[in-house]
Design a protein around this motif. Structure first.
Motif, mmCIF file in Angstrom:
data_model
loop_
_atom_site.group_PDB
_atom_site.id
_atom_site.type_symbol
_atom_site.label_atom_id
_atom_site.label_comp_id
_atom_site.label_asym_id
_atom_site.label_seq_id
_atom_site.Cartn_x
_atom_site.Cartn_y
_atom_site.Cartn_z
ATOM 1 N N ARG A 169 4.005 4.883 10.122
ATOM 2 C CA ARG A 169 4.279 5.410 9.316
ATOM 3 C C ARG A 169 4.962 4.442 7.576
ATOM 4 N NH1 ARG A 169 6.451 9.926 6.930
ATOM 5 N NH2 ARG A 169 5.679 11.171 8.637
ATOM 6 N N ARG A 170 5.480 3.340 8.210
ATOM 7 C CA ARG A 170 5.736 1.869 8.112
ATOM 8 C C ARG A 170 4.848 1.502 6.270
ATOM 9 N NH1 ARG A 170 4.772 -2.348 8.165
ATOM 10 N NH2 ARG A 170 3.839 -2.865 10.022
ATOM 11 N N ARG A 171 3.370 1.180 7.434
ATOM 12 C CA ARG A 171 2.362 0.812 6.390
ATOM 13 C C ARG A 171 1.487 1.840 5.214
ATOM 14 N NH1 ARG A 171 -0.133 0.744 11.668
ATOM 15 N NH2 ARG A 171 -2.305 0.952 10.407
ATOM 16 N N ALA A 172 2.050 3.124 5.980
ATOM 17 C CA ALA A 172 1.544 3.617 4.969
ATOM 18 C C ALA A 172 1.995 4.359 3.292
ATOM 19 C CB ALA A 172 1.502 5.140 5.063
ATOM 20 N N ALA A 173 3.619 4.244 3.820
ATOM 21 C CA ALA A 173 4.558 3.959 2.603
ATOM 22 C C ALA A 173 4.929 2.243 1.980
ATOM 23 C CB ALA A 173 6.513 3.408 3.302
ATOM 24 N N GLU A 174 3.712 1.771 3.170
ATOM 25 C CA GLU A 174 3.840 -0.119 1.868
ATOM 26 C C GLU A 174 2.318 0.191 0.909
ATOM 27 O OE1 GLU A 174 2.772 -3.025 5.133
ATOM 28 O OE2 GLU A 174 5.593 -3.362 5.175
ATOM 29 N N HIS A 175 1.539 0.808 1.378
ATOM 30 C CA HIS A 175 0.272 1.190 0.601
ATOM 31 C C HIS A 175 0.140 1.871 -0.236
ATOM 32 C CE1 HIS A 175 -2.020 -1.132 3.694
ATOM 33 N NE2 HIS A 175 -1.559 0.201 5.386
ATOM 34 N N CYS A 176 1.259 2.596 -0.392
ATOM 35 C CA CYS A 176 2.073 3.601 -1.367
ATOM 36 C C CYS A 176 2.671 3.117 -2.267
ATOM 37 C CB CYS A 176 2.647 5.173 -0.516
ATOM 38 S SG CYS A 176 3.507 5.904 -2.004
ATOM 39 N N ARG A 177 3.548 2.322 -1.626
ATOM 40 C CA ARG A 177 3.670 1.102 -3.021
ATOM 41 C C ARG A 177 3.522 0.141 -4.038
ATOM 42 N NH1 ARG A 177 8.169 0.053 0.010
ATOM 43 N NH2 ARG A 177 7.099 -1.885 1.369
ATOM 44 N N TRP A 178 2.313 -0.248 -3.332
ATOM 45 C CA TRP A 178 1.330 -0.864 -3.865
ATOM 46 C C TRP A 178 0.510 -0.089 -4.340
ATOM 47 C CZ3 TRP A 178 -4.123 -1.403 -4.872
ATOM 48 C CH2 TRP A 178 -4.580 -3.105 -5.354
ATOM 49 N N TYR A 179 0.606 0.937 -4.311
ATOM 50 C CA TYR A 179 -0.699 1.286 -4.951
ATOM 51 C C TYR A 179 0.463 2.357 -6.580
ATOM 52 C CZ TYR A 179 -4.748 1.482 -2.902
ATOM 53 O OH TYR A 179 -5.735 0.996 -1.937
ATOM 54 N N GLN A 180 1.156 2.264 -6.042
ATOM 55 C CA GLN A 180 2.468 2.804 -6.991
ATOM 56 C C GLN A 180 2.461 1.888 -8.175
ATOM 57 O OE1 GLN A 180 6.379 4.189 -5.911
ATOM 58 N NE2 GLN A 180 6.510 5.971 -7.455
ATOM 59 N N GLU A 181 2.954 0.886 -7.853
ATOM 60 C CA GLU A 181 2.776 -0.420 -8.514
ATOM 61 C C GLU A 181 1.395 -0.620 -10.261
ATOM 62 O OE1 GLU A 181 3.962 -3.429 -6.726
ATOM 63 O OE2 GLU A 181 5.882 -2.609 -6.062
ATOM 64 N N HIS A 182 0.816 -0.764 -8.963
ATOM 65 C CA HIS A 182 -0.359 -0.505 -8.997
ATOM 66 C C HIS A 182 -1.270 0.341 -10.422
ATOM 67 C CE1 HIS A 182 -5.072 0.414 -9.896
ATOM 68 N NE2 HIS A 182 -5.817 -1.120 -9.835
ATOM 69 N N LEU A 183 -0.418 1.894 -10.484
ATOM 70 C CA LEU A 183 -1.048 2.826 -11.724
ATOM 71 C C LEU A 183 -0.053 2.523 -12.543
ATOM 72 C CD1 LEU A 183 -1.857 5.304 -12.016
ATOM 73 C CD2 LEU A 183 0.285 6.601 -10.980
ATOM 74 N N ASP A 184 0.949 1.819 -12.309
ATOM 75 C CA ASP A 184 1.955 1.116 -14.038
ATOM 76 C C ASP A 184 0.635 0.591 -14.486
ATOM 77 O OD1 ASP A 184 3.387 3.195 -13.449
ATOM 78 O OD2 ASP A 184 5.342 2.019 -12.439
ATOM 79 N N ASN A 185 0.434 -0.637 -13.789
ATOM 80 C CA ASN A 185 -0.215 -2.150 -14.187
ATOM 81 C C ASN A 185 -1.692 -1.396 -14.865
ATOM 82 O OD1 ASN A 185 2.049 -3.446 -14.202
ATOM 83 N ND2 ASN A 185 0.774 -3.786 -12.028
ATOM 84 N N TYR A 186 -2.227 -0.406 -14.679
ATOM 85 C CA TYR A 186 -3.875 -0.105 -14.496
ATOM 86 C C TYR A 186 -3.712 0.680 -16.174
ATOM 87 C CZ TYR A 186 -8.418 1.666 -13.630
ATOM 88 O OH TYR A 186 -9.828 2.172 -13.723
#
Length: 229
Positions: A169-186
């Motif tokens: 669950r912790r790793r999944a939250a980290e991956h989610c955060r990475w893609y959330q940041e990616h989405l804004d930049n993309y």
């Protein structure tokens, strides 16, 4: 002599929008080929027969979708092999697929592929283009329906992994955060100009970016990890 759809598009909207359409088709097609290979990489790693079957169905759907994207371009009047595909490739997409190929973390692949690439980015694009300009975006409504199945596959397997440990669950939250940041930049970076052309042409709505962000929240919330991130 009647005009081809390609000629009508260029006459009505200009070369930039025609290039935008080719960009959509080329990157969807190349992504399908990447997904087929990615599914094949994980089939031997899964021990649950139902979950293996998800990947087989996923890959099979993508074979069909790749063919439909080729046909879509040809129906507009451009032979699939009649232009330089590399000119239209989006580097960020290639980089993200390489990131997934390099990963041995199935949660990262499920979140990055099934939920983010397909469930957010592709889904919003397919949904809007298929409804606003179905004459240009061949079978996008069908492809969208089938992509929903792939999101469901990802959610099902990811939930099983999340239930196994707090570390997952912790790793999944980290991956989610990475893609959330990616989405804004993309959305504000490499895609910004193309989204502007699509809005001006009426291919997507004026609120395309907020709608994509909302889709991200809805999709990731299915795993209950968005608020943790």
């Amino acid at each position: 002599m009647s005009k081809t759809p390609m000629e009508e598009i260029i006459e009505t909207y200009g070369e930039d929008v025609w290039n935008l359409i080719l960009t959509v088709y080329v990157n969807f097609h190349s992504s399908e080929l990447e997904i087929i290979d990615l599914c094949a990489r994980w089939i031997p790693r899964r021990t649950d027969l139902r979950e293996k079957t998800y990947l087989v169905h996923h890959a099979s759907d993508e074979v069909t979708h790749a063919r439909l994207f080729r046909e879509g371009v040809e129906r507009l009047g451009m032979p699939w092999d009649g232009f330089d595909h590399d000119k239209y490739r989006i580097q960020d997409i290639d980089d993200r697929f390489q990131k997934l190929f390099d990963s041995d973390d199935e949660l990262e692949v499920l979140i990055g592929l099934n939920l983010y690439a397909e469930g957010v980015l592709a889904m919003e694009e397919l949904y809007q283009l298929g409804r606003n300009k179905p004459q240009y975006f061949y079978q996008f409504d069908r492809i969208e329906r089938e992509e929903r199945r792939h999101v469901g596959f990802g959610v099902t397997v990811a939930k099983r992994l999340l239930a196994e440990s707090e570390d997952n669950r912790r790793r999944a939250a980290e991956h989610c955060r990475w893609y959330q940041e990616h989405l804004d930049n993309y959305l504000k970076g490499e895609l910004a100009e193309k989204i502007g052309w699509a809005i001006d042409a009426g291919f997507v709505s004026d609120d395309y970016i907020p709608r994509t962000r909302a889709r991200f929240n809805d999709t990731m919330s299915q795993l209950g990890i968005l608020e943790v991130a």
